[in-house]
Design a protein around this motif. Structure first.
Motif, PDB file in Angstrom:
ATOM      1  N   LEU A  32       0.825  -1.212   0.000  1.00  0.00           N
ATOM      2  CA  LEU A  32       0.000   0.000   0.000  1.00  0.00           C
ATOM      3  C   LEU A  32       0.860   1.263   0.000  1.00  0.00           C
ATOM      4  CD1 LEU A  32      -2.875  -1.002   2.443  1.00  0.00           C
ATOM      5  CD2 LEU A  32      -3.044  -0.653  -0.040  1.00  0.00           C
ATOM      6  N   GLN A  33       1.943   1.246   0.745  1.00  0.00           N
ATOM      7  CA  GLN A  33       2.844   2.395   0.761  1.00  0.00           C
ATOM      8  C   GLN A  33       3.449   2.630  -0.621  1.00  0.00           C
ATOM      9  OE1 GLN A  33       5.759   1.835   3.854  1.00  0.00           O
ATOM     10  NE2 GLN A  33       4.214   1.655   5.444  1.00  0.00           N
ATOM     11  N   GLU A  34       3.870   1.546  -1.261  1.00  0.00           N
ATOM     12  CA  GLU A  34       4.491   1.671  -2.583  1.00  0.00           C
ATOM     13  C   GLU A  34       3.471   2.071  -3.642  1.00  0.00           C
ATOM     14  OE1 GLU A  34       7.798   1.677  -3.239  1.00  0.00           O
ATOM     15  OE2 GLU A  34       7.918   1.567  -1.043  1.00  0.00           O
ATOM     16  N   SER A  35       2.280   1.493  -3.575  1.00  0.00           N
ATOM     17  CA  SER A  35       1.271   1.849  -4.582  1.00  0.00           C
ATOM     18  C   SER A  35       0.809   3.296  -4.411  1.00  0.00           C
ATOM     19  CB  SER A  35       0.084   0.879  -4.539  1.00  0.00           C
ATOM     20  OG  SER A  35      -0.653   1.018  -3.352  1.00  0.00           O
ATOM     21  N   ALA A  36       0.758   3.776  -3.180  1.00  0.00           N
ATOM     22  CA  ALA A  36       0.373   5.172  -2.939  1.00  0.00           C
ATOM     23  C   ALA A  36       1.385   6.125  -3.579  1.00  0.00           C
ATOM     24  CB  ALA A  36       0.241   5.438  -1.451  1.00  0.00           C
ATOM     25  N   LYS A  37       2.656   5.770  -3.549  1.00  0.00           N
ATOM     26  CA  LYS A  37       3.692   6.589  -4.178  1.00  0.00           C
ATOM     27  C   LYS A  37       3.449   6.725  -5.679  1.00  0.00           C
ATOM     28  CE  LYS A  37       7.354   5.305  -0.943  1.00  0.00           C
ATOM     29  NZ  LYS A  37       8.624   4.556  -0.802  1.00  0.00           N
ATOM     30  N   GLN A  38       2.780   5.706  -6.256  1.00  0.00           N
ATOM     31  CA  GLN A  38       2.491   5.716  -7.691  1.00  0.00           C
ATOM     32  C   GLN A  38       1.094   6.256  -7.990  1.00  0.00           C
ATOM     33  OE1 GLN A  38       3.670   2.016  -9.691  1.00  0.00           O
ATOM     34  NE2 GLN A  38       4.881   1.534  -7.872  1.00  0.00           N
ATOM     35  N   GLY A  39       0.339   6.614  -6.922  1.00  0.00           N
ATOM     36  CA  GLY A  39      -0.965   7.228  -7.114  1.00  0.00           C
ATOM     37  C   GLY A  39      -2.155   6.315  -6.950  1.00  0.00           C
ATOM     38  N   TYR A  40      -1.932   5.052  -6.589  1.00  0.00           N
ATOM     39  CA  TYR A  40      -3.049   4.122  -6.396  1.00  0.00           C
ATOM     40  C   TYR A  40      -3.295   3.926  -4.909  1.00  0.00           C
ATOM     41  CZ  TYR A  40      -5.900  -0.076  -6.266  1.00  0.00           C
ATOM     42  OH  TYR A  40      -6.897  -0.970  -6.006  1.00  0.00           O
ATOM     43  N   VAL A  41      -4.483   4.353  -4.456  1.00  0.00           N
ATOM     44  CA  VAL A  41      -4.869   4.230  -3.050  1.00  0.00           C
ATOM     45  C   VAL A  41      -6.286   3.645  -2.994  1.00  0.00           C
ATOM     46  CG1 VAL A  41      -5.174   5.424  -0.856  1.00  0.00           C
ATOM     47  CG2 VAL A  41      -3.437   6.225  -2.476  1.00  0.00           C
ATOM     48  N   PRO A  42      -6.402   2.332  -2.817  1.00  0.00           N
ATOM     49  CA  PRO A  42      -7.738   1.735  -2.739  1.00  0.00           C
ATOM     50  C   PRO A  42      -8.429   2.118  -1.432  1.00  0.00           C
ATOM     51  CG  PRO A  42      -6.075   0.096  -2.213  1.00  0.00           C
ATOM     52  CD  PRO A  42      -5.342   1.342  -2.633  1.00  0.00           C
ATOM     53  N   LEU A  43      -9.750   2.079  -1.428  1.00  0.00           N
ATOM     54  CA  LEU A  43     -10.508   2.396  -0.219  1.00  0.00           C
ATOM     55  C   LEU A  43     -10.373   1.302   0.843  1.00  0.00           C
ATOM     56  CD1 LEU A  43     -13.745   3.841  -1.849  1.00  0.00           C
ATOM     57  CD2 LEU A  43     -11.868   5.098  -0.764  1.00  0.00           C
ATOM     58  N   CYS A  44     -10.068   0.083   0.408  1.00  0.00           N
ATOM     59  CA  CYS A  44      -9.792  -1.005   1.336  1.00  0.00           C
ATOM     60  C   CYS A  44      -8.829  -1.975   0.664  1.00  0.00           C
ATOM     61  CB  CYS A  44     -11.063  -1.721   1.789  1.00  0.00           C
ATOM     62  SG  CYS A  44     -11.830  -2.743   0.522  1.00  0.00           S
ATOM     63  N   ALA A  45      -8.130  -2.726   1.470  1.00  0.00           N
ATOM     64  CA  ALA A  45      -7.225  -3.762   0.965  1.00  0.00           C
ATOM     65  C   ALA A  45      -7.377  -4.969   1.885  1.00  0.00           C
ATOM     66  CB  ALA A  45      -5.787  -3.267   0.953  1.00  0.00           C
ATOM     67  N   ILE A  46      -7.839  -6.068   1.321  1.00  0.00           N
ATOM     68  CA  ILE A  46      -8.128  -7.266   2.087  1.00  0.00           C
ATOM     69  C   ILE A  46      -7.103  -8.334   1.726  1.00  0.00           C
ATOM     70  CG2 ILE A  46      -9.891  -8.973   2.671  1.00  0.00           C
ATOM     71  CD1 ILE A  46     -10.658  -6.002   3.242  1.00  0.00           C
ATOM     72  N   GLY A  47      -6.544  -8.971   2.749  1.00  0.00           N
ATOM     73  CA  GLY A  47      -5.538  -9.993   2.525  1.00  0.00           C
ATOM     74  C   GLY A  47      -5.923 -11.347   3.066  1.00  0.00           C
ATOM     75  N   ALA A  48      -5.057 -12.299   2.832  1.00  0.00           N
ATOM     76  CA  ALA A  48      -5.324 -13.699   3.172  1.00  0.00           C
ATOM     77  C   ALA A  48      -5.616 -13.902   4.651  1.00  0.00           C
ATOM     78  CB  ALA A  48      -4.148 -14.563   2.740  1.00  0.00           C
ATOM     79  N   GLU A  63     -15.460  -9.736   1.897  1.00  0.00           N
ATOM     80  CA  GLU A  63     -14.947  -8.829   2.930  1.00  0.00           C
ATOM     81  C   GLU A  63     -14.746  -7.426   2.362  1.00  0.00           C
ATOM     82  OE1 GLU A  63     -13.840  -7.749   6.791  1.00  0.00           O
ATOM     83  OE2 GLU A  63     -14.851  -9.543   6.064  1.00  0.00           O
ATOM     84  N   ALA A  64     -14.252  -7.340   1.135  1.00  0.00           N
ATOM     85  CA  ALA A  64     -14.093  -6.025   0.495  1.00  0.00           C
ATOM     86  C   ALA A  64     -15.453  -5.340   0.343  1.00  0.00           C
ATOM     87  CB  ALA A  64     -13.401  -6.169  -0.857  1.00  0.00           C
ATOM     88  N   CYS A  65     -16.457  -6.098  -0.076  1.00  0.00           N
ATOM     89  CA  CYS A  65     -17.801  -5.528  -0.224  1.00  0.00           C
ATOM     90  C   CYS A  65     -18.334  -5.043   1.112  1.00  0.00           C
ATOM     91  CB  CYS A  65     -18.748  -6.548  -0.835  1.00  0.00           C
ATOM     92  SG  CYS A  65     -18.390  -6.883  -2.560  1.00  0.00           S
ATOM     93  N   LYS A  66     -18.072  -5.809   2.148  1.00  0.00           N
ATOM     94  CA  LYS A  66     -18.508  -5.405   3.489  1.00  0.00           C
ATOM     95  C   LYS A  66     -17.829  -4.097   3.895  1.00  0.00           C
ATOM     96  CE  LYS A  66     -17.245  -7.651   7.321  1.00  0.00           C
ATOM     97  NZ  LYS A  66     -17.123  -8.748   8.287  1.00  0.00           N
ATOM     98  N   LYS A  67     -16.526  -4.008   3.695  1.00  0.00           N
ATOM     99  CA  LYS A  67     -15.788  -2.789   4.064  1.00  0.00           C
ATOM    100  C   LYS A  67     -16.223  -1.585   3.227  1.00  0.00           C
ATOM    101  CE  LYS A  67     -12.510  -4.581   6.825  1.00  0.00           C
ATOM    102  NZ  LYS A  67     -12.347  -4.268   8.203  1.00  0.00           N
ATOM    103  N   LEU A  68     -16.550  -1.837   1.963  1.00  0.00           N
ATOM    104  CA  LEU A  68     -16.951  -0.758   1.067  1.00  0.00           C
ATOM    105  C   LEU A  68     -18.440  -0.444   1.148  1.00  0.00           C
ATOM    106  CD1 LEU A  68     -14.899  -1.832  -2.074  1.00  0.00           C
ATOM    107  CD2 LEU A  68     -14.412   0.112  -0.565  1.00  0.00           C
ATOM    108  N   ASP A  69     -19.174  -1.259   1.898  1.00  0.00           N
ATOM    109  CA  ASP A  69     -20.622  -1.112   2.032  1.00  0.00           C
ATOM    110  C   ASP A  69     -21.294  -1.191   0.659  1.00  0.00           C
ATOM    111  OD1 ASP A  69     -23.062  -0.818   3.370  1.00  0.00           O
ATOM    112  OD2 ASP A  69     -22.985   1.367   3.241  1.00  0.00           O
ATOM    113  N   VAL A  70     -20.971  -2.231  -0.076  1.00  0.00           N
ATOM    114  CA  VAL A  70     -21.537  -2.456  -1.406  1.00  0.00           C
ATOM    115  C   VAL A  70     -22.411  -3.700  -1.368  1.00  0.00           C
ATOM    116  CG1 VAL A  70     -21.010  -2.994  -3.807  1.00  0.00           C
ATOM    117  CG2 VAL A  70     -19.565  -1.402  -2.554  1.00  0.00           C
ATOM    118  N   TYR A  71     -23.655  -3.535  -1.770  1.00  0.00           N
ATOM    119  CA  TYR A  71     -24.603  -4.633  -1.822  1.00  0.00           C
ATOM    120  C   TYR A  71     -25.744  -4.211  -2.730  1.00  0.00           C
ATOM    121  CZ  TYR A  71     -27.925  -8.184  -0.384  1.00  0.00           C
ATOM    122  OH  TYR A  71     -28.809  -9.217  -0.394  1.00  0.00           O
TER     123      TYR A  71
END
Length: 85
Positions: A32-48, A63-71
């Motif tokens: 996330l730190q490296e991608s932010a340097k390149q301009g990509y900042v997702p609203l959530c990042a879910i891992g294993a 889990e991403a849908c839950k965090k993003l409140d998408v349904y």
């Protein structure tokens, strides 16, 4: 190529962008730190280690849908860079 531009377009259109990965949280924080340097900042990042099971189980996406409140799930577009995804 094009990820940053697509994410910015999605945001401007009111489309929420999250990320999922088979990496664990400690690895995700570095990415996330490296991608932010390149301009990509997702609203959530879910891992294993955020879900009971990774791919091909659907829990990363759920889990991403839950965090993003998408349904409902019919409102979700999943784009992946791996065949198993």
């Amino acid at each position: 190529d094009g990820v940053v531009e697509l994410a910015k377009w999605c945001s401007a259109e009111g489309i929420k962008v999250g990320s999922t990965t088979g990496y664990v949280r400690s690895q995700i924080e570095v990415l996330l730190q490296e991608s932010a340097k390149q301009g990509y900042v997702p609203l959530c990042a879910i891992g294993a280690d955020d879900v009971p099971a990774g791919r091909p189980a659907p829990f990363l996406l759920y889990e991403a849908c839950k965090k993003l409140d998408v349904y409902p799930m019919t409102k979700v577009i999943c784009v992946d860079d791996t065949p198993v995804g």
